[in-house]
Design a protein around this motif. Structure first.
Motif, short mmCIF file in Angstrom:
data_model
loop_
_atom_site.label_atom_id
_atom_site.label_comp_id
_atom_site.label_asym_id
_atom_site.label_seq_id
_atom_site.Cartn_x
_atom_site.Cartn_y
_atom_site.Cartn_z
N VAL A 281 28.41 -32.24 28.57
CA VAL A 281 29.25 -33.39 29.39
C VAL A 281 28.40 -33.87 30.53
CG1 VAL A 281 31.29 -33.45 30.61
CG2 VAL A 281 31.33 -32.65 28.40
N THR A 282 27.88 -32.72 31.31
CA THR A 282 27.07 -33.40 32.40
C THR A 282 25.96 -34.07 32.26
OG1 THR A 282 27.94 -31.16 33.51
CG2 THR A 282 26.36 -32.23 34.54
N ALA A 283 25.17 -33.75 31.14
CA ALA A 283 24.14 -34.48 30.88
C ALA A 283 24.57 -35.79 30.40
CB ALA A 283 23.35 -33.74 29.65
N THR A 284 25.55 -35.89 29.53
CA THR A 284 26.00 -37.46 29.06
C THR A 284 26.25 -38.16 30.45
OG1 THR A 284 26.80 -36.36 27.03
CG2 THR A 284 27.56 -38.60 27.55
N ALA A 285 27.03 -37.55 31.31
CA ALA A 285 27.52 -38.17 32.76
C ALA A 285 26.56 -38.83 33.33
CB ALA A 285 28.47 -37.50 33.55
N ALA A 286 25.49 -37.97 33.43
CA ALA A 286 23.98 -38.41 34.10
C ALA A 286 23.11 -39.32 33.65
CB ALA A 286 23.22 -37.00 34.37
N SER A 287 23.37 -39.53 32.19
CA SER A 287 22.39 -40.16 31.46
C SER A 287 23.29 -41.61 30.70
CB SER A 287 21.47 -39.69 30.42
OG SER A 287 22.50 -39.23 29.24
N GLY A 288 24.27 -41.27 30.43
CA GLY A 288 25.26 -42.28 29.74
C GLY A 288 25.20 -42.05 28.39
N HIS A 289 24.14 -41.12 27.76
CA HIS A 289 23.92 -40.94 26.27
C HIS A 289 24.26 -39.59 25.79
CE1 HIS A 289 22.38 -45.19 25.64
NE2 HIS A 289 21.75 -44.86 26.94
N PHE A 290 25.20 -39.38 24.78
CA PHE A 290 25.32 -38.03 24.32
C PHE A 290 24.05 -37.80 23.57
CE2 PHE A 290 26.76 -35.67 20.50
CZ PHE A 290 27.19 -34.36 21.36
N HIS A 291 23.53 -36.60 23.43
CA HIS A 291 22.65 -36.01 22.77
C HIS A 291 23.29 -34.60 21.93
CE1 HIS A 291 19.67 -39.01 23.52
NE2 HIS A 291 20.01 -39.08 24.90
N GLN A 292 23.37 -34.51 20.69
CA GLN A 292 23.76 -33.18 20.07
C GLN A 292 22.92 -32.17 20.99
OE1 GLN A 292 25.11 -31.92 15.72
NE2 GLN A 292 22.60 -31.32 16.09
N PRO A 293 23.65 -31.11 21.57
CA PRO A 293 22.63 -29.92 21.83
C PRO A 293 22.02 -29.24 20.70
CG PRO A 293 24.66 -30.02 23.06
CD PRO A 293 24.78 -31.20 21.82
N THR A 294 20.88 -28.72 20.74
CA THR A 294 20.16 -27.99 19.78
C THR A 294 19.27 -26.90 20.12
OG1 THR A 294 18.22 -29.49 19.61
CG2 THR A 294 19.76 -29.93 18.08
N ILE A 295 19.31 -25.91 19.53
CA ILE A 295 18.26 -24.65 19.90
C ILE A 295 17.37 -24.55 18.77
CG2 ILE A 295 19.66 -22.67 18.86
CD1 ILE A 295 19.43 -21.21 21.35
N VAL A 296 17.60 -25.29 17.64
CA VAL A 296 16.48 -25.13 16.61
C VAL A 296 15.87 -26.45 16.42
CG1 VAL A 296 16.06 -24.48 13.99
CG2 VAL A 296 17.68 -22.80 15.51
N PRO A 297 14.85 -26.68 16.40
CA PRO A 297 14.42 -28.21 16.20
C PRO A 297 14.63 -28.63 14.80
CG PRO A 297 12.41 -26.83 17.23
CD PRO A 297 13.76 -25.91 16.87
N GLY A 298 14.99 -29.82 14.63
CA GLY A 298 15.18 -30.44 13.42
C GLY A 298 16.58 -30.22 12.75
N SER A 299 17.39 -29.38 13.59
CA SER A 299 18.84 -29.18 13.25
C SER A 299 19.17 -30.72 13.04
CB SER A 299 19.77 -28.60 14.38
OG SER A 299 19.22 -27.19 14.55
N LYS A 300 20.32 -30.88 11.57
CA LYS A 300 20.83 -32.10 11.54
C LYS A 300 21.95 -32.38 12.53
CE LYS A 300 24.60 -29.98 8.41
NZ LYS A 300 25.24 -30.41 7.04
N ASP A 301 22.09 -33.67 12.54
CA ASP A 301 23.10 -34.36 13.45
C ASP A 301 23.92 -35.31 12.86
OD1 ASP A 301 24.36 -35.55 15.57
OD2 ASP A 301 22.68 -36.33 16.66
N THR A 302 25.23 -34.92 12.73
CA THR A 302 26.42 -35.73 12.15
C THR A 302 27.18 -36.34 13.13
OG1 THR A 302 27.64 -33.80 11.69
CG2 THR A 302 26.18 -34.40 9.88
N THR A 303 26.84 -36.26 14.29
CA THR A 303 27.88 -36.90 15.46
C THR A 303 27.40 -38.30 15.44
OG1 THR A 303 26.14 -36.43 17.08
CG2 THR A 303 27.69 -34.75 16.65
N SER A 304 28.54 -39.12 15.99
CA SER A 304 28.62 -40.46 16.17
C SER A 304 29.21 -40.75 17.60
CB SER A 304 29.09 -41.26 15.13
OG SER A 304 29.13 -42.50 15.38
N THR A 305 28.45 -41.21 18.47
CA THR A 305 29.16 -41.48 19.92
C THR A 305 28.82 -42.85 20.20
OG1 THR A 305 27.32 -40.55 20.92
CG2 THR A 305 29.07 -39.17 20.60
#
Length: 544
Positions: free
Chosen positions: A428-452
């Protein structure tokens, strides 16, 4: 900082290993399920729809990790909550799927609802079985008649289940630069190594029914065969190559050290992630062993949630930072709400209300938002409540539609039934600062099904300005002496009658957003503040 009156406090889960943590969380969502709604197949219509609805709501709450809500629907809430949590966590079950299939009247005028349980055991496979819920009427209200057997027909006071895992070699886990993350310096990562089993090292396991007194095996309930594709199916590298993560060894060491030094006897956790892509740089818990509360915990986020509430108000031009929104000591909305130490700021601007974390001012603006609007903004702009694929089990937040005006008032300040954790609040803090949501990941290449949808630049600018003022002149002054244009928000969240508040602090500096919660920390600045101050002192302004 959020602190509610003790006249009526929001419900809270039982204390297991730590205050305020719900163990093993799936995607959380609030509210009761009506008959025929939720993830259930249509079945024969029961003789009493209210009984069937209660059974289905119980299954929905259980499947979504809402153990307290599920337990409250039973005849024995305390025992039910304890068993549901220990059963799901102890068998490493991730996101159970519970489907009601039929209902019938019983001879004692109760209702019996059959259901199918599909229990995904992390890294192994799905355990499927059938059971049933007995429902009976108590003083005009239908309740699930609690017994161990409804969880599984073979579960009893004499016998319990045990998950057996064969020993396998632990793969080498490395950070984003290829540095090893094994060793005593990374205690918070040890419980996660089981999630990084490589192809060829996938375990062959079984769930056993054992005698509670002797520990002797009574029967093998189910087995999980080794499959050659299991490691690859989990998105992990195979063969002799190490498993790579998004973590940064420098940040991880600093996070572990900061918690160890300043959390003291409290339970605490923190997350640091990159603003530009959501990659997790550090994930730490104190104590380090056991439940990963940083990503799977469920807490009321308290006043850190005012970042989302402010976004909702600014998006529809309900206020501007210069709008005068009075901040009285008390405000009654079905109950009395007050500010920390009953502070007040008469004729304050909305910007000052934010930086001083004024509860009453935010609650007074509740009519500016529709009942579902706060949740809609959280999902649409911040991704909260959508399904995240972090690379490890996570709880992705819940913002239920409030059931009444009192609950709506509480939700404006991050209380009520809103659920979050450091992973969510760092995002939430990152999104407020940049204006863009990025799904958090800890393993590179994790799939992303979010839509914002991106936040408008004007709103992002206003949020950044208010968060910066919170550091220079507001409740996050504990970070004011650090270099860099740090923006932050504190939070103090009530948990239960007689328990100290949880302390929160979120912050953003450069390309990194961090979030920390300290259970029973009383205030965010006083408890989480020293932890994040230590972390940000020890690391560079921006990660490589």
């Amino acid at each position: 900082m959020t602190a509610l009156s003790t006249r009526r406090r929001p419900s809270r889960g039982p204390v297991a290993a730590a205050v305020g943590v719900a163990v093993v969380c799936a995607v959380a969502a609030g509210g009761a399920y009506a008959a025929g709604l939720g993830p259930f197949k249509a079945g024969p219509e029961p003789l009493d729809p209210a009984a069937s609805a209660q059974a289905r709501a119980f299954l929905a709450d259980w499947s979504h990790g809402r153990y307290d809500q599920a337990a409250a629907r039973t005849t024995s809430p305390a025992r039910a909550s304890e068993v549901l949590q220990s059963f799901t966590a102890g068998l490493d079950i991730d996101k159970p799927r519970l489907t009601a299939v039929a209902a019938e009247r019983t001879r004692d005028d109760g209702v019996r609802v059959a259901f199918t349980a599909r229990m995904p055991v992390t890294g192994l496979g799905t355990w499927t079985y059938t059971s049933h819920l007995p429902v009976r009427e108590e003083q005009g209200t239908w309740k699930v008649d609690w017994s161990l057997a409804l969880v599984h027909p073979h579960l009893s006071e004499q016998a319990k289940f045990r998950l057996e895992r064969e020993d396998t070699s632990v793969p080498k886990i490395v950070d984003r630069s290829g540095r090893s993350l094994k060793g005593d310096g990374y205690p918070s990562l040890q419980p996660l190594f089981a999630h990084f089993a490589r192809k060829g090292g996938t375990p062959r396991r079984a769930i056993l029914l054992v005698d509670r007194a002797t520990g002797e095996t009574e029967r093998t309930e189910t087995t999980f065969p080794k499959r050659a594709d299991q490691g690859a199916a989990r998105g992990l590298e195979s063969g002799d190559r190490p498993v790579k993560t998004t973590l940064d060894a420098t940040w991880q060491l600093a996070a572990e050290s900061s918690l160890a030094e300043y959390a003291l006897a409290k339970h605490a956790s923190l997350i640091a992630l990159r603003v530009d892509n959501g990659e997790v740089l550090a994930m730490a818990n104190w104590p380090a062993a056991g439940f990963n509360r940083a990503v799977s915990g469920t807490y009321a986020p308290g006043s850190t949630w005012k970042i989302v509430t402010s976004s909702a108000l600014l998006l529809k031009n309900a206020v501007t930072p210069d709008t005068v929104v009075d901040c009285p000591k008390h405000l009654i909305v079905g109950k009395e709400f007050h500010n920390v130490e009953t502070s007040e700021f008469r004729d304050a601007t909305f910007s000052r209300d934010f930086m001083e974390s004024c509860n009453t001012a935010f609650i007074s603006l509740r009519e500016k938002l529709k009942d579902a609007e706060l949740g809609d903004v959280a999902r649409t702009y911040f991704g909260v409540g959508q399904e995240w694929h972090v690379g490890i089990p996570s709880c992705d937040g819940s913002v239920p539609v409030p059931g009444d005006e009192t609950e709506k008032a509480a939700s404006m300040i991050g209380q009520g039934r809103i659920q979050a954790n450091p992973l969510i609040m760092a995002s939430v803090t990152a999104t407020a600062a940049s204006g863009h949501f990025h799904q958090p990941t800890i393993v590179p290449g994790s799939k992303d099904t979010t839509s914002t949808t991106p936040l408008p630049a004007a709103v992002t600018g206003q949020l950044r300005t208010m968060m910066r003022a919170t550091v220079t002149d507001g409740t996050a002054r504990v970070l004011a002496d650090l270099p860099g244009e740090i923006g932050a928000k504190t939070g103090t969240a009530e948990v239960a009658e007689g328990e100290e508040n949880n302390g929160w602090l979120v912050a953003q500096r450069g390309n990194v957003a961090v979030a920390c919660v300290v259970e029973q920390g009383i205030t965010g600045g006083g408890s989480a503040g020293p932890i994040l101050h230590s972390l940000l002192t020890a690391v560079p302004d921006n990660p490589s």
